[in-house]
Design an enzyme around this catalytic site. Structure first.
Site, PDB file in Angstrom:
ATOM      1  N   ASP A  32     -33.892  -9.520 -60.569  1.00  0.00           N
ATOM      2  CA  ASP A  32     -32.938 -10.530 -60.111  1.00  0.00           C
ATOM      3  C   ASP A  32     -33.175 -11.816 -60.883  1.00  0.00           C
ATOM      4  O   ASP A  32     -34.270 -12.048 -61.405  1.00  0.00           O
ATOM      5  CB  ASP A  32     -33.123 -10.772 -58.606  1.00  0.00           C
ATOM      6  CG  ASP A  32     -31.916 -11.418 -57.954  1.00  0.00           C
ATOM      7  OD1 ASP A  32     -31.152 -10.706 -57.274  1.00  0.00           O
ATOM      8  OD2 ASP A  32     -31.731 -12.639 -58.119  1.00  0.00           O
ATOM      9  N   TYR A 147     -12.211 -11.969 -58.927  1.00  0.00           N
ATOM     10  CA  TYR A 147     -13.160 -11.001 -58.365  1.00  0.00           C
ATOM     11  C   TYR A 147     -12.541  -9.612 -58.334  1.00  0.00           C
ATOM     12  O   TYR A 147     -13.154  -8.624 -58.760  1.00  0.00           O
ATOM     13  CB  TYR A 147     -13.576 -11.423 -56.956  1.00  0.00           C
ATOM     14  CG  TYR A 147     -14.468 -10.417 -56.270  1.00  0.00           C
ATOM     15  CD1 TYR A 147     -15.828 -10.343 -56.586  1.00  0.00           C
ATOM     16  CD2 TYR A 147     -13.956  -9.538 -55.326  1.00  0.00           C
ATOM     17  CE1 TYR A 147     -16.646  -9.415 -55.966  1.00  0.00           C
ATOM     18  CE2 TYR A 147     -14.768  -8.606 -54.710  1.00  0.00           C
ATOM     19  CZ  TYR A 147     -16.120  -8.547 -55.024  1.00  0.00           C
ATOM     20  OH  TYR A 147     -16.921  -7.618 -54.416  1.00  0.00           O
TER      21      TYR A 147
END
Length: 258
Positions: A32, A147
């Site tokens: 991450d 998106y």
């Protein structure tokens, strides 16, 4: 022992996937951009978890992270492209740099991951890629234009590679949840979330990914798997209904109450 590499693993769906696969005896890579948070999670999960830094928009970081993980784990069996972001609201109210950032993370991040992982996946005795698409890739969603676009791209990319990589014995699949109870949908500005609700937990998506990961390749294993009743309903409706019906239903979902 099989291994799984998860991008965007610090919280939400990524963290839920990591917890579930640890329980089932996998070696788990938690990567991450938030290194401190993912290292804390890896410590919590124990010796079969390895954390590392990954900005999915950086191909060099992908190369380094995957090589580091596969050396530690012994092989790379499953890649989960989970990292993603979302901006909501009217298209023109979101600055252009945020639209571009959505494309860089949600589309280019997946392409970067697959490109870097292929040599390692080809070496494994079992290999699979599972991408996070969305029910927003069933029909373009108002107030989620970029998106939704990014998830349509993931859907098409998944279909293409699932066919291309058959020659390597690698299936490339995706999951398509509706709204999930994560920080991503907090304070989201879209009528669709108000009308459809947030009924899925990260653990629901993680469980579906585990089911896909453990299945051997079969002719009837679908490329796309909607998650939850509502996503399944919309997915099947889009296949059966004329286009104007799909458009009308999405207009009604997006329409603000008078």
């Amino acid at each position: 022992m099989q291994s799984i590499f998860i991008s965007g693993a610090a919280q939400g769906i990524g963290a839920a996937i990591a917890r579930l696969f640890i329980q089932h005896g996998y070696k788990v890579g938690l990567y991450d951009i938030n290194l401190a948070q993912v290292e804390q999670l890896a410590t919590e999960l124990g010796k079969n978890a390895k954390a590392g830094l990954l900005d999915v928009t950086d191909p060099a970081q992908w190369q380094q992270a995957l090589q580091e993980f596969s050396t530690w784990a012994g092989q790379l069996n499953i890649l989960v492209n989970n990292a993603g972001i979302l901006y909501s609201g009217p298209f023109e109210n979101t600055d252009l740099s945020s639209h571009h950032r959505t494309i860089d993370i949600n589309i280019k991040g997946v392409i970067n991951g697959c490109y870097a992982a292929l040599p390692l996946l080809k070496q494994a005795n079992f290999a699979r890629v599972i991408n996070l698409s969305s029910a927003s890739a069933i029909y373009g969603q108002a107030d989620l234009a970029t998106y939704s676009t990014s998830k349509f791209a993931v859907r098409g990319f998944t279909e293409s590679l699932d066919i291309e990589w058959q020659k390597y014995g690698i299936r490339v699949l995706d999951v398509m949840p509706l709204f999930v109870q994560t920080a991503m949908v907090k304070d989201m500005d879209a009528q669709s979330i108000k009308k459809m609700g947030v009924n899925l937990k990260p653990e629901d998506v993680a469980q579906q990914i585990y089911e896909l990961a453990k299945l051997k390749d079969q002719p009837w294993l679908p490329t796309h798997t909607p998650v939850g009743f509502k996503a399944k309903f919309l997915f099947n409706l889009s296949k059966l209904s004329p286009q104007f019906i799909n458009r009308l239903s999405n207009i009604l979902i997006a329409q603000k109450p008078k």
